[in-house]
Design a protein around this motif. Sequence first.
Motif, mmCIF file in Angstrom:
data_model
loop_
_atom_site.group_PDB
_atom_site.id
_atom_site.type_symbol
_atom_site.label_atom_id
_atom_site.label_comp_id
_atom_site.label_asym_id
_atom_site.label_seq_id
_atom_site.Cartn_x
_atom_site.Cartn_y
_atom_site.Cartn_z
ATOM 1 N N ALA A 97 0.953 -1.108 -0.064
ATOM 2 C CA ALA A 97 0.058 -0.122 -0.103
ATOM 3 C C ALA A 97 0.980 1.383 0.092
ATOM 4 O O ALA A 97 0.648 2.033 -0.599
ATOM 5 N N VAL A 98 1.870 1.385 0.878
ATOM 6 C CA VAL A 98 2.980 2.294 0.827
ATOM 7 C C VAL A 98 3.486 2.732 -0.509
ATOM 8 O O VAL A 98 3.520 3.688 -1.127
ATOM 9 N N TYR A 99 4.059 1.420 -1.027
ATOM 10 C CA TYR A 99 4.903 1.692 -2.252
ATOM 11 C C TYR A 99 4.176 1.881 -3.520
ATOM 12 O O TYR A 99 4.713 2.327 -4.582
ATOM 13 N N ALA A 107 7.584 8.386 -8.075
ATOM 14 C CA ALA A 107 8.648 8.827 -7.184
ATOM 15 C C ALA A 107 9.624 7.495 -6.991
ATOM 16 O O ALA A 107 10.878 7.613 -6.718
ATOM 17 N N MET A 108 8.946 6.289 -7.498
ATOM 18 C CA MET A 108 9.889 4.866 -7.535
ATOM 19 C C MET A 108 9.468 4.102 -8.865
ATOM 20 O O MET A 108 8.456 4.471 -9.304
ATOM 21 N N VAL A 112 12.692 -0.810 -8.434
ATOM 22 C CA VAL A 112 13.056 -0.614 -6.954
ATOM 23 C C VAL A 112 12.321 -0.866 -5.782
ATOM 24 O O VAL A 112 12.705 -1.350 -4.927
ATOM 25 N N VAL A 113 10.986 -0.933 -6.166
ATOM 26 C CA VAL A 113 9.952 -1.149 -5.027
ATOM 27 C C VAL A 113 9.940 -2.582 -4.787
ATOM 28 O O VAL A 113 9.850 -3.400 -3.591
ATOM 29 N N ASN A 114 10.183 -3.336 -5.955
ATOM 30 C CA ASN A 114 10.216 -4.720 -5.647
ATOM 31 C C ASN A 114 11.391 -5.164 -4.825
ATOM 32 O O ASN A 114 11.253 -6.213 -4.118
ATOM 33 N N ASN A 115 12.473 -4.742 -5.088
ATOM 34 C CA ASN A 115 13.729 -5.157 -4.353
ATOM 35 C C ASN A 115 13.639 -4.651 -2.891
ATOM 36 O O ASN A 115 14.176 -5.364 -1.971
#
Length: 210
Positions: A97-99, A107-108, A112-115
Amino acid sequence: MVNAVEHSVIQVMKERGSVRKYQPGVEIPPATLKTIIEAAGSAPSAWNLQHWKFVVIQNQENKNRILPAAYNQQQVADSSAVIIVLGDTEANKNAEAVYDEMVRSGAMTEDVVNNMVNDINNYYENAATAGVHDAIRNASFAAMQLMLAAKAHGIDTCPMGGFSADALREELNIPERYIPVVMVAMGYAEQPAYATNRFSADQIVINERF
């Protein structure tokens, strides 16, 4: 302008004290309480997982019901509101939910989020005390901001660690995922906080190393 803001923040910190005598029956305006909660929710947290929930109790009957769980500390019954700050032991589940919002805003990137999510889940799976320690640490940040935000609005508080977490869990139907970290009585002082002394900077600072 910066100096004025800094002065205001520092002054609020210095003026905040643990008030135990409140004017009973006085309500906090809903908009003010919402502003205070939102300020508390802006606290820093590891990976921005926001390891907190706030159980807000304003109904007098409900405050009376949790009074035994707080070992009959009268400020629980007399305060305008009691906030139970909970720590989330499974805050890694908040990552999506955050990412997702970060990706939508640009912003990402998804890679990057998956990592990051993989790193977070590995940490929670492999560090035995990660969930509990991070829940308590990060919820404590929010609890402190809650009290400072309240004081900035002329509302006093009293943080309490003296309560039965098991009794609160049963009375408030708190899921196992969450830990009651601190109970905060909030309201309008009938008597000011007791004057307390503090160690000086020289007494609490260790320069570079012991």
